[in-house]
Design a protein around this motif. Structure first.
Motif, PDB file in Angstrom:
ATOM      1  N   LEU A  11       0.825  -1.204   0.000  1.00  0.00           N
ATOM      2  CA  LEU A  11       0.000   0.000   0.000  1.00  0.00           C
ATOM      3  C   LEU A  11       0.863   1.260   0.000  1.00  0.00           C
ATOM      4  O   LEU A  11       0.572   2.240  -0.714  1.00  0.00           O
ATOM      5  N   LEU A  12       1.931   1.250   0.807  1.00  0.00           N
ATOM      6  CA  LEU A  12       2.835   2.398   0.823  1.00  0.00           C
ATOM      7  C   LEU A  12       3.499   2.595  -0.533  1.00  0.00           C
ATOM      8  O   LEU A  12       3.659   3.728  -1.009  1.00  0.00           O
ATOM      9  N   LEU A  13       3.878   1.500  -1.143  1.00  0.00           N
ATOM     10  CA  LEU A  13       4.508   1.588  -2.454  1.00  0.00           C
ATOM     11  C   LEU A  13       3.527   2.138  -3.490  1.00  0.00           C
ATOM     12  O   LEU A  13       3.889   2.998  -4.324  1.00  0.00           O
ATOM     13  N   LEU A  14       2.288   1.667  -3.438  1.00  0.00           N
ATOM     14  CA  LEU A  14       1.278   2.167  -4.370  1.00  0.00           C
ATOM     15  C   LEU A  14       0.995   3.649  -4.146  1.00  0.00           C
ATOM     16  O   LEU A  14       0.859   4.424  -5.109  1.00  0.00           O
ATOM     17  N   LEU A  15       0.929   4.051  -2.875  1.00  0.00           N
ATOM     18  CA  LEU A  15       0.696   5.470  -2.556  1.00  0.00           C
ATOM     19  C   LEU A  15       1.843   6.342  -3.054  1.00  0.00           C
ATOM     20  O   LEU A  15       1.620   7.445  -3.602  1.00  0.00           O
ATOM     21  N   VAL A  22       3.772   5.715  -5.606  1.00  0.00           N
ATOM     22  CA  VAL A  22       3.678   5.788  -7.068  1.00  0.00           C
ATOM     23  C   VAL A  22       2.603   6.786  -7.487  1.00  0.00           C
ATOM     24  O   VAL A  22       2.794   7.585  -8.426  1.00  0.00           O
ATOM     25  N   LEU A  23       1.476   6.746  -6.793  1.00  0.00           N
ATOM     26  CA  LEU A  23       0.391   7.687  -7.124  1.00  0.00           C
ATOM     27  C   LEU A  23       0.815   9.126  -6.887  1.00  0.00           C
ATOM     28  O   LEU A  23       0.518  10.018  -7.700  1.00  0.00           O
ATOM     29  N   LEU A  24       1.519   9.385  -5.769  1.00  0.00           N
ATOM     30  CA  LEU A  24       1.993  10.749  -5.502  1.00  0.00           C
ATOM     31  C   LEU A  24       2.992  11.197  -6.559  1.00  0.00           C
ATOM     32  O   LEU A  24       2.965  12.362  -7.008  1.00  0.00           O
ATOM     33  N   TRP A  25       3.880  10.300  -6.939  1.00  0.00           N
ATOM     34  CA  TRP A  25       4.883  10.658  -7.954  1.00  0.00           C
ATOM     35  C   TRP A  25       4.213  10.971  -9.278  1.00  0.00           C
ATOM     36  O   TRP A  25       4.570  11.959  -9.948  1.00  0.00           O
ATOM     37  N   ARG A  26       3.231  10.185  -9.654  1.00  0.00           N
ATOM     38  CA  ARG A  26       2.530  10.430 -10.912  1.00  0.00           C
ATOM     39  C   ARG A  26       1.718  11.733 -10.846  1.00  0.00           C
ATOM     40  O   ARG A  26       1.642  12.491 -11.824  1.00  0.00           O
ATOM     41  N   SER A  27       1.153  12.014  -9.675  1.00  0.00           N
ATOM     42  CA  SER A  27       0.378  13.247  -9.529  1.00  0.00           C
ATOM     43  C   SER A  27       1.281  14.464  -9.656  1.00  0.00           C
ATOM     44  O   SER A  27       0.946  15.441 -10.342  1.00  0.00           O
ATOM     45  N   ARG A  28       2.436  14.430  -8.994  1.00  0.00           N
ATOM     46  CA  ARG A  28       3.376  15.550  -9.091  1.00  0.00           C
ATOM     47  C   ARG A  28       3.897  15.693 -10.516  1.00  0.00           C
ATOM     48  O   ARG A  28       4.064  16.812 -11.025  1.00  0.00           O
ATOM     49  N   ARG A  29       4.154  14.605 -11.161  1.00  0.00           N
ATOM     50  CA  ARG A  29       4.659  14.667 -12.532  1.00  0.00           C
ATOM     51  C   ARG A  29       3.615  15.283 -13.452  1.00  0.00           C
ATOM     52  O   ARG A  29       3.942  16.091 -14.343  1.00  0.00           O
ATOM     53  N   GLN A  30       2.358  14.870 -13.240  1.00  0.00           N
ATOM     54  CA  GLN A  30       1.297  15.419 -14.082  1.00  0.00           C
ATOM     55  C   GLN A  30       1.132  16.914 -13.857  1.00  0.00           C
ATOM     56  O   GLN A  30       0.923  17.685 -14.805  1.00  0.00           O
ATOM     57  N   LYS A  31       1.238  17.375 -12.612  1.00  0.00           N
ATOM     58  CA  LYS A  31       1.118  18.806 -12.318  1.00  0.00           C
ATOM     59  C   LYS A  31       2.265  19.577 -12.953  1.00  0.00           C
ATOM     60  O   LYS A  31       2.065  20.693 -13.469  1.00  0.00           O
ATOM     61  N   ARG A  32       3.468  19.021 -12.913  1.00  0.00           N
ATOM     62  CA  ARG A  32       4.607  19.693 -13.536  1.00  0.00           C
ATOM     63  C   ARG A  32       4.400  19.817 -15.042  1.00  0.00           C
ATOM     64  O   ARG A  32       4.735  20.852 -15.658  1.00  0.00           O
TER      65      ARG A  32
END
Length: 230
Positions: free
Chosen positions: A200-204, A206-216
């Motif tokens: 779950l921590l690993l999935l979270l 990954v989701l945060l990294w993808r969210s930040r990447r998308q915002k950038r």
């Protein structure tokens, strides 16, 4: 000679005979209390002492030593009793190679942190291998000099058996029913829960990294559009 004189002479002769017999009787050997002459009693005592010395001496068979071999049927990685016996020490007699072995003695089936450990003792038989079964299914085959095995994957109540094997066949199984303890169940649940938590921590992450990447990426596109208008 009158009757009185004759009677007196008879009494005198009787006294003389009695007086002569007394010294002879005093010189005869008197019996001991056991009814055995003193010399014979001394010889019997000496023979008994010699018998005690002989029986207390170490026994030997056909000139071989009476010392026991350094052999323990429950100890791992030791010289076989068959080889030790050739050195002259005493060791339990084993069945022949062409006979089906006797069953080993299963001692314990216990939880040891992360796996189930099975321990047994060897039979007085010629053994080439030991087989550990769980629930009737063969799990492991080990060498003749092994006396323990770590079995993984037992998560519920199951019958654990150890079988001795040689070229003549398999012995009967020595079995115990393994019942998981509360501690083992808690540990298993903890390991499973820990694994799920890590996923779950690993999935979270990954989701945060993808969210930040998308915002950038969106911010970069917005800046480019602003520059194009000017």
């Amino acid at each position: 000679m009158n009757s009185r004189t004759t009677s007196a002479m008879r009494n005198l002769c009787f006294l003389v005979i009695i007086s002569g017999l007394l010294p002879l009787r005093g010189s005869s050997p008197l019996p001991t209390m056991s009814g055995v002459p003193e010399d014979h009693s001394r010889l019997i005592t000496e023979d008994y002492n010699n018998l005690e010395e002989e029986t207390s001496a170490p026994a030997s068979t056909h000139g071989r030593s009476s010392q026991l071999c350094d052999y323990n049927p429950c100890r791992e990685d030791q010289i076989s009793c068959e080889e030790l016996r050739s050195t002259g020490c005493l060791c339990p007699w084993f069945t022949e190679e062409d006979e089906v072995p006797e069953a080993p003695t299963l001692k314990t089936v216990s939880w040891n942190g992360s796996e189930v450990v099975v321990r047994w003792c060897a039979p007085n038989s010629h053994v080439k291998a030991y087989v550990v079964t769980v629930g009737g299914q063969e799990k492991q085959e080990l060498g003749w000099d092994k006396r323990s095995s770590a079995v993984d994957g037992i998560r519920r109540k199951a019958e654990v058996c150890v079988v001795a094997r040689n070229d003549a066949g398999d012995s009967q199984g020595s079995c115990m029913v393994y019942q998981p303890t509360d501690s083992s169940l808690l540990l298993t649940a903890g390991l499973i829960g820990g694994g799920l938590g890590f996923l779950l921590l690993l999935l979270l992450a990954v989701l945060l990294w993808r969210s930040r990447r998308q915002k950038r990426q969106e911010a970069h596109v917005s800046m480019r559009n602003t520059d194009g208008r000017h």
